[in-house]
Design an enzyme around this catalytic site. Structure first.
Site, PDB file in Angstrom:
ATOM      1  N   GLY A 199       0.835  -1.191   0.000  1.00 11.58           N
ATOM      2  CA  GLY A 199       0.000   0.000   0.000  1.00 11.58           C
ATOM      3  C   GLY A 199       0.871   1.243   0.000  1.00 11.58           C
ATOM      4  N   THR A 226      -9.398   3.307  -7.730  1.00  8.15           N
ATOM      5  CA  THR A 226     -10.503   4.217  -8.029  1.00  8.15           C
ATOM      6  C   THR A 226     -10.580   4.450  -9.537  1.00  8.15           C
ATOM      7  OG1 THR A 226     -10.216   5.325  -5.902  1.00  8.15           O
ATOM      8  CG2 THR A 226     -11.437   6.512  -7.588  1.00  8.15           C
ATOM      9  N   HIS A 247      14.268   2.179  -6.928  1.00  9.36           N
ATOM     10  CA  HIS A 247      14.935   2.853  -8.042  1.00  9.36           C
ATOM     11  C   HIS A 247      14.768   2.091  -9.355  1.00  9.36           C
ATOM     12  CE1 HIS A 247      16.636   5.357  -4.925  1.00  9.36           C
ATOM     13  NE2 HIS A 247      17.085   4.269  -4.312  1.00  9.36           N
ATOM     14  N   GLU A 310      -1.706  15.418  -5.035  1.00  7.33           N
ATOM     15  CA  GLU A 310      -2.689  14.413  -4.619  1.00  7.33           C
ATOM     16  C   GLU A 310      -3.061  14.597  -3.152  1.00  7.33           C
ATOM     17  OE1 GLU A 310      -3.148   9.548  -4.065  1.00  7.33           O
ATOM     18  OE2 GLU A 310      -1.571  10.358  -5.358  1.00  7.33           O
TER      19      GLU A 310
END
Length: 449
Positions: A199, A226, A247, A310
């Protein structure tokens, strides 16, 4: 009409929509003269001297009043009224139906595109309105200010979380191909980061894109995405050099029609029931080299560049949700009687309202400052994290207190505060859990030699 719109009011509304779209062209021209480059906008501009003094939201009769807050102008107010009419006419009456099916209608997206609510901040040359972030914020706010704070439309994720990746990282070919239909609402955009085992820890993702002749083979899965179920285009975060961990992450543009790409059914959630959320699966999906968005193995850095907006969006939207919940509670306690008098006559209720209003007002001042900082290109990751943390915690607190002031009625779904409380829970998790926000903020607290 297929989205249930009243055929008597729709023509009137759509003529208003067309007029609003034309009016926005005038706004753009005026803004260009007043602000110059949008990213260099400052509320201290002398061109604002002719604007009448505007009360702050906490000085107005309601936090939801148009015409308040010094960061806005008369042009912003006109856009706000158009947004307010749109959500009232095209979203509120049908939201219960969309909650049952787990997503909104395609027609709604098309109407939002016609109205100019999608890609507000996207450059005009790619089909957007080319307006500043304050116009985008108005869309976020008005969705929450609409009756019931309808959470179904995923406009903000589409326009202000996912679309900036294309605007800032896309090649001219990619931008010309994808951005115009996204701004028109003909295509729906999602961004797929979260996985069943990863997550907030993006370095822990397992979805992998393996290099082959002419492109990449994508395998893996994503969850809690979403706009995923209705998506036509998905920005997928995948590892291209697993040995490099964070990376070795890259971003890919994946068409929903690509062979090997499948979607799960809309997920059943505690809240945000009308918001399209699902799992995505990638089974040997071939992606050509030109599906790479940005630079190979630089995906983690690209994500870090876009995450401040965001997190600001999440915090600002939750601020608006808190304001709407406060106003619902205030209205209710003035109408509901107990022991022969309105609840608002009770000192304990009045004092609770005073606490709620103060908390909402204080965070409104902070969020507005963050919006201005972002418009000026000065919003840093620590401040954005604070906006997300404070806004989401405020919404949870205010919605909970609004339910308490409603008493037993607040637990009934027919009252909007009940749904708002359920909807206010998950923003403390997505966009980076609030525990992660605290860790990020704490890094800015260190005293450096």
């Amino acid at each position: 009409l297929s989205c249930g719109i009243n055929t008597h009011t729709a023509p009137m509304m759509m003529s208003s929509v067309t007029a609003s779209r034309r009016a926005l062209s005038g706004m753009i021209a005026r803004q260009a003269g007043v602000f110059g480059v949008m990213r260099g906008f400052s509320v201290a501009s002398s061109d604002w001297e002719d604007e009448p003094v505007r009360p702050e939201a906490f000085q107005s009769s309601s936090f939801l009043d148009s015409g308040s807050r010094r960061i806005f102008s008369a042009d912003h107010d006109a856009f706000r009224e158009s947004c307010r009419a749109f959500f009232s006419e095209f979203v509120v009456p049908f939201h219960a139906e969309w909650e049952s099916q787990g997503h909104v209608s395609r027609e709604l997206w098309l109407r939002a595109g016609e109205m100019g609510l999608l890609g507000v901040n996207c450059p005009e040359q790619y089909g957007g309105l080319g307006l500043d972030i304050l116009y985008s914020a108005i869309v976020w706010e008005e969705q929450m200010y609409a009756k019931g704070s309808p959470s179904g439309p995923g406009f903000s994720l589409h326009s202000d979380i996912a679309m900036p990746y294309l605007v800032h990282l896309g090649t001219e070919e990619q931008k010309n191909k994808y951005l115009p239909p996204l701004c028109r609402g003909e295509q729906i955009l999602a961004i797929a980061m979260t996985e069943p085992g990863a997550g907030s820890d993006l370095a822990g993702i397992r979805t992998q894109a393996t290099k082959v002749d002419g492109g990449y083979i994508l395998n893996g899965s994503k969850t809690y995405i979403t706009n995923g179920f209705m998506s036509d285009l998905v920005i997928v975060v995948a590892k291209t050099a697993p040995e490099k961990k964070a990376h070795g992450i890259s971003l890919f543009l994946v068409d929903a029609a690509a062979p090997g790409f499948s979607k799960g059914a809309p997920l059943k959630k505690m809240g945000l029931k009308a918001q399209d959320t699902c799992e995505l699966f990638f089974d040997d999906v071939f992606l050509p080299d030109d599906a790479v968005l940005g630079s190979v193995n630089h995906g983690f850095y690209h994500l870090m560049d876009e995450l401040p907006q965001e997190r600001l969006q999440i915090g600002a939207e939750c601020q608006a949700r808190a304001e709407a919940a406060y106003e619902e509670a205030r209205k209710y306690v003035h109408e509901r009687t107990a022991f022969g008098a309105p609840l608002a006559d009770k000192q304990v209720v009045r004092h609770k309202l005073a606490e709620m209003k103060t908390a909402v007002a204080v965070n409104r001042a902070f969020v507005d400052n963050c919006l201005v900082l972002h418009n000026e290109g000065r919003l840093d990751k620590y401040t954005a994290s604070m906006a997300k943390l404070s806004g989401t915690e405020l919404a949870w607190k205010i919605c909970d207190e609004a339910v308490q002031l409603h008493g037993g009625a607040g637990y009934m779904l027919e009252y909007s505060v009940s749904r708002s409380l359920a909807d206010a829970r998950v923003p403390r998790i997505y966009g980076g859990a609030n525990e992660i926000m605290k860790e990020l903020i704490s890094r800015g607290c260190a005293i450096k030699d």
